[in-house]
Scaffold this motif. Structure first.
Motif, PDB file in Angstrom:
ATOM      1  N   LEU A 127       0.828  -1.195   0.000  1.00  0.00           N
ATOM      2  CA  LEU A 127       0.000   0.000   0.000  1.00  0.00           C
ATOM      3  C   LEU A 127       0.865   1.248   0.000  1.00  0.00           C
ATOM      4  CD1 LEU A 127      -2.744   1.393   0.206  1.00  0.00           C
ATOM      5  CD2 LEU A 127      -2.629   1.118   2.698  1.00  0.00           C
ATOM      6  N   ALA A 128       1.940   1.239   0.786  1.00  0.00           N
ATOM      7  CA  ALA A 128       2.828   2.400   0.846  1.00  0.00           C
ATOM      8  C   ALA A 128       3.471   2.668  -0.501  1.00  0.00           C
ATOM      9  CB  ALA A 128       3.907   2.173   1.909  1.00  0.00           C
ATOM     10  N   LEU A 129       3.878   1.581  -1.186  1.00  0.00           N
ATOM     11  CA  LEU A 129       4.468   1.748  -2.506  1.00  0.00           C
ATOM     12  C   LEU A 129       3.464   2.302  -3.490  1.00  0.00           C
ATOM     13  CD1 LEU A 129       6.595  -1.516  -2.783  1.00  0.00           C
ATOM     14  CD2 LEU A 129       7.462   0.837  -2.624  1.00  0.00           C
ATOM     15  N   THR A 130       2.207   1.848  -3.407  1.00  0.00           N
ATOM     16  CA  THR A 130       1.166   2.343  -4.296  1.00  0.00           C
ATOM     17  C   THR A 130       0.938   3.821  -4.091  1.00  0.00           C
ATOM     18  OG1 THR A 130       0.066   0.200  -4.289  1.00  0.00           O
ATOM     19  CG2 THR A 130      -1.258   2.101  -4.961  1.00  0.00           C
ATOM     20  N   ILE A 131       0.843   4.233  -2.815  1.00  0.00           N
ATOM     21  CA  ILE A 131       0.620   5.651  -2.508  1.00  0.00           C
ATOM     22  C   ILE A 131       1.804   6.478  -2.972  1.00  0.00           C
ATOM     23  CG2 ILE A 131       0.325   7.317  -0.631  1.00  0.00           C
ATOM     24  CD1 ILE A 131      -1.105   5.109   0.929  1.00  0.00           C
ATOM     25  N   ALA A 132       3.016   5.987  -2.704  1.00  0.00           N
ATOM     26  CA  ALA A 132       4.202   6.730  -3.107  1.00  0.00           C
ATOM     27  C   ALA A 132       4.257   6.887  -4.610  1.00  0.00           C
ATOM     28  CB  ALA A 132       5.463   6.018  -2.605  1.00  0.00           C
ATOM     29  N   GLY A 133       3.888   5.813  -5.348  1.00  0.00           N
ATOM     30  CA  GLY A 133       3.902   5.874  -6.802  1.00  0.00           C
ATOM     31  C   GLY A 133       2.898   6.863  -7.335  1.00  0.00           C
ATOM     32  N   SER A 134       1.700   6.892  -6.726  1.00  0.00           N
ATOM     33  CA  SER A 134       0.660   7.789  -7.211  1.00  0.00           C
ATOM     34  C   SER A 134       0.989   9.227  -6.908  1.00  0.00           C
ATOM     35  CB  SER A 134      -0.695   7.428  -6.583  1.00  0.00           C
ATOM     36  OG  SER A 134      -0.665   7.661  -5.185  1.00  0.00           O
ATOM     37  N   ALA A 135       1.815   9.464  -5.878  1.00  0.00           N
ATOM     38  CA  ALA A 135       2.128  10.830  -5.486  1.00  0.00           C
ATOM     39  C   ALA A 135       3.427  11.331  -6.101  1.00  0.00           C
ATOM     40  CB  ALA A 135       2.214  10.912  -3.963  1.00  0.00           C
ATOM     41  N   SER A 136       4.098  10.490  -6.901  1.00  0.00           N
ATOM     42  CA  SER A 136       5.419  10.842  -7.388  1.00  0.00           C
ATOM     43  C   SER A 136       5.369  11.824  -8.545  1.00  0.00           C
ATOM     44  CB  SER A 136       6.169   9.571  -7.814  1.00  0.00           C
ATOM     45  OG  SER A 136       5.493   8.932  -8.879  1.00  0.00           O
ATOM     46  N   ALA A 137       4.260  11.889  -9.269  1.00  0.00           N
ATOM     47  CA  ALA A 137       4.170  12.779 -10.419  1.00  0.00           C
ATOM     48  C   ALA A 137       4.010  14.213  -9.957  1.00  0.00           C
ATOM     49  CB  ALA A 137       2.982  12.363 -11.284  1.00  0.00           C
ATOM     50  N   HIS A 138       4.752  15.109 -10.600  1.00  0.00           N
ATOM     51  CA  HIS A 138       4.642  16.527 -10.286  1.00  0.00           C
ATOM     52  C   HIS A 138       3.570  17.137 -11.177  1.00  0.00           C
ATOM     53  CE1 HIS A 138       9.082  16.252  -8.862  1.00  0.00           C
ATOM     54  NE2 HIS A 138       8.241  15.886  -7.923  1.00  0.00           N
ATOM     55  N   ARG A 139       2.561  17.737 -10.551  1.00  0.00           N
ATOM     56  CA  ARG A 139       1.415  18.247 -11.298  1.00  0.00           C
ATOM     57  C   ARG A 139       1.300  19.752 -11.108  1.00  0.00           C
ATOM     58  NH1 ARG A 139      -1.406  13.525  -8.249  1.00  0.00           N
ATOM     59  NH2 ARG A 139      -1.305  11.847  -9.775  1.00  0.00           N
ATOM     60  N   ALA A 140       1.134  20.452 -12.198  1.00  0.00           N
ATOM     61  CA  ALA A 140       0.946  21.897 -12.136  1.00  0.00           C
ATOM     62  C   ALA A 140      -0.539  22.213 -12.004  1.00  0.00           C
ATOM     63  CB  ALA A 140       1.513  22.546 -13.393  1.00  0.00           C
ATOM     64  N   TRP A 141      -0.852  23.253 -11.231  1.00  0.00           N
ATOM     65  CA  TRP A 141      -2.249  23.617 -11.041  1.00  0.00           C
ATOM     66  C   TRP A 141      -2.383  25.045 -10.529  1.00  0.00           C
ATOM     67  CZ3 TRP A 141      -2.738  24.885  -5.906  1.00  0.00           C
ATOM     68  CH2 TRP A 141      -1.885  24.245  -4.993  1.00  0.00           C
ATOM     69  N   MET A 142      -3.569  25.612 -10.785  1.00  0.00           N
ATOM     70  CA  MET A 142      -3.975  26.873 -10.175  1.00  0.00           C
ATOM     71  C   MET A 142      -5.321  26.646  -9.495  1.00  0.00           C
ATOM     72  SD  MET A 142      -2.876  30.000 -12.691  1.00  0.00           S
ATOM     73  CE  MET A 142      -3.759  29.422 -14.126  1.00  0.00           C
ATOM     74  N   LEU A 143      -5.478  27.189  -8.295  1.00  0.00           N
ATOM     75  CA  LEU A 143      -6.696  26.978  -7.529  1.00  0.00           C
ATOM     76  C   LEU A 143      -7.202  28.315  -6.985  1.00  0.00           C
ATOM     77  CD1 LEU A 143      -8.602  24.731  -6.382  1.00  0.00           C
ATOM     78  CD2 LEU A 143      -7.243  24.877  -4.282  1.00  0.00           C
ATOM     79  N   PRO A 144      -8.360  28.784  -7.455  1.00  0.00           N
ATOM     80  CA  PRO A 144      -8.913  30.037  -6.925  1.00  0.00           C
ATOM     81  C   PRO A 144      -9.587  29.823  -5.576  1.00  0.00           C
ATOM     82  CG  PRO A 144     -10.373  29.139  -8.592  1.00  0.00           C
ATOM     83  CD  PRO A 144      -9.175  28.228  -8.545  1.00  0.00           C
ATOM     84  N   SER A 145      -9.655  30.883  -4.789  1.00  0.00           N
ATOM     85  CA  SER A 145     -10.304  30.792  -3.481  1.00  0.00           C
ATOM     86  C   SER A 145     -11.797  30.531  -3.611  1.00  0.00           C
ATOM     87  CB  SER A 145     -10.069  32.077  -2.682  1.00  0.00           C
ATOM     88  OG  SER A 145     -10.458  33.220  -3.430  1.00  0.00           O
ATOM     89  N   SER A 146     -12.387  30.972  -4.726  1.00  0.00           N
ATOM     90  CA  SER A 146     -13.788  30.668  -5.049  1.00  0.00           C
ATOM     91  C   SER A 146     -13.908  30.538  -6.559  1.00  0.00           C
ATOM     92  CB  SER A 146     -14.726  31.775  -4.567  1.00  0.00           C
ATOM     93  OG  SER A 146     -14.711  31.906  -3.160  1.00  0.00           O
ATOM     94  N   PHE A 147     -14.785  29.643  -6.996  1.00  0.00           N
ATOM     95  CA  PHE A 147     -15.023  29.480  -8.427  1.00  0.00           C
ATOM     96  C   PHE A 147     -16.237  30.286  -8.894  1.00  0.00           C
ATOM     97  CE2 PHE A 147     -12.484  25.747  -7.474  1.00  0.00           C
ATOM     98  CZ  PHE A 147     -11.715  25.563  -8.610  1.00  0.00           C
ATOM     99  N   THR A 148     -17.216  30.452  -8.038  1.00  0.00           N
ATOM    100  CA  THR A 148     -18.421  31.204  -8.383  1.00  0.00           C
ATOM    101  C   THR A 148     -18.742  32.172  -7.249  1.00  0.00           C
ATOM    102  OG1 THR A 148     -19.845  29.471  -7.447  1.00  0.00           O
ATOM    103  CG2 THR A 148     -19.375  29.361  -9.807  1.00  0.00           C
TER     104      THR A 148
END
Length: 271
Positions: free
Chosen positions: A14-35
């Motif tokens: 399970l730890a290896l699975t979680i580590a693998g899923s979290a290994s990718a670096h993802r770019a994102w922008m997140l607004p404080s509100s969408f609407t």
């Protein structure tokens, strides 16, 4: 003894699975509100490249290429820009009713060649590529990268002026407005590649806060002949959509590789 050993193996897997899923670096922008509603509203936008969605833990986003398009199609200034170690932040004043597009990205070239027994690498725009004579380097390999990272915010009633496309790389042409998404309801988005429907493009959709789940529980979809994907977000929350495409183009008569990427953050509201 055997039961303890099996449990230990399960925990390790399970730890290896979680580590693998979290290994990718993802770019994102997140607004404080969408609407939002009312007059004179603001949103604060976080931008980062991280291992977990919407949890800044790797690198702050470069804000040099951030643009904001207002509900009338005109440019809006991103204010109070600042960058820390793991997160960048800026504010957008919503002075007009409608939908705002908040975008970051670029269209640039990369080159590599051998010179005096040493591998050289170069990155820049088309103007610098020509001015610096990079194409003339013996054995040079040139590729192009077109990337977009976007999110959308609506004040009052949504509109579509901010969705105007320029025919370059991957772009979103919403069938469902991204600020009109609800958990449990079907959503359709269309992707364009260089202005045409992007058929056969692989798309990943993941709900945020994956740091607190044992698995990403993401969707993997492929665009149809019209460049469209259809899906139903099962839970309310902020979502991350990522798509990529590889192709060929010509630069001064020579064929080069072209890589296009598109990311959009949107919110699914509870019914």
């Amino acid at each position: 003894m055997k039961t303890t050993f099996l449990k230990a193996c399960a925990v390790a897997a399970l730890a290896l699975t979680i580590a693998g899923s979290a290994s990718a670096h993802r770019a994102w922008m997140l607004p404080s509100s969408f609407t939002l509603s009312g007059e004179g509203q603001w949103v604060t936008v976080d931008g980062a490249i991280s291992n977990n969605l919407f949890y800044p833990n790797h690198h702050a986003m470069n804000l040099d290429s951030v643009t904001v398009t207002g509900p009338d199609g005109a440019a809006v200034e991103a204010q109070n820009k600042a960058s820390g170690k793991y997160r960048s932040v800026f504010d957008v004043a919503l002075e007009k009713e409608g939908t705002y597009r908040i975008s970051s990205g670029g269209d640039g070239y990369m080159a590599s060649w051998e010179e005096a027994g040493e591998r050289k690498r170069w990155r820049g725009d088309a103007e610098k590529l020509k001015a610096e004579g990079i194409e003339a380097k013996p054995g040079v390999q040139v590729s192009r990268s077109v990337r977009r990272i976007e999110t959308f915010v609506t004040l009052g009633a949504p509109n579509e002026a901010a969705f105007a496309t320029d025919g370059t790389g991957l772009e979103l042409k919403p069938v469902t407005h991204p600020n009109d998404v609800f958990a449990g309801e079907e959503v359709s988005f269309q992707l364009l590649l260089d202005g045409a429907p992007a058929e056969g493009i692989e798309v990943d959709i993941i709900r945020g806060s994956d740091r607190y789940r044992n698995s990403e529980d993401g969707l993997k979809l492929t665009t149809n002949a019209d460049g469209t994907i259809t899906f139903t977000p099962e839970e309310a929350g902020a979502y991350w959509l990522n798509a990529g495409a590889e192709g060929k183009s010509t630069l001064n008569g020579k064929e080069i590789d072209v890589r296009s990427s598109y990311v959009v953050t949107f919110e699914a509201l509870p019914l």
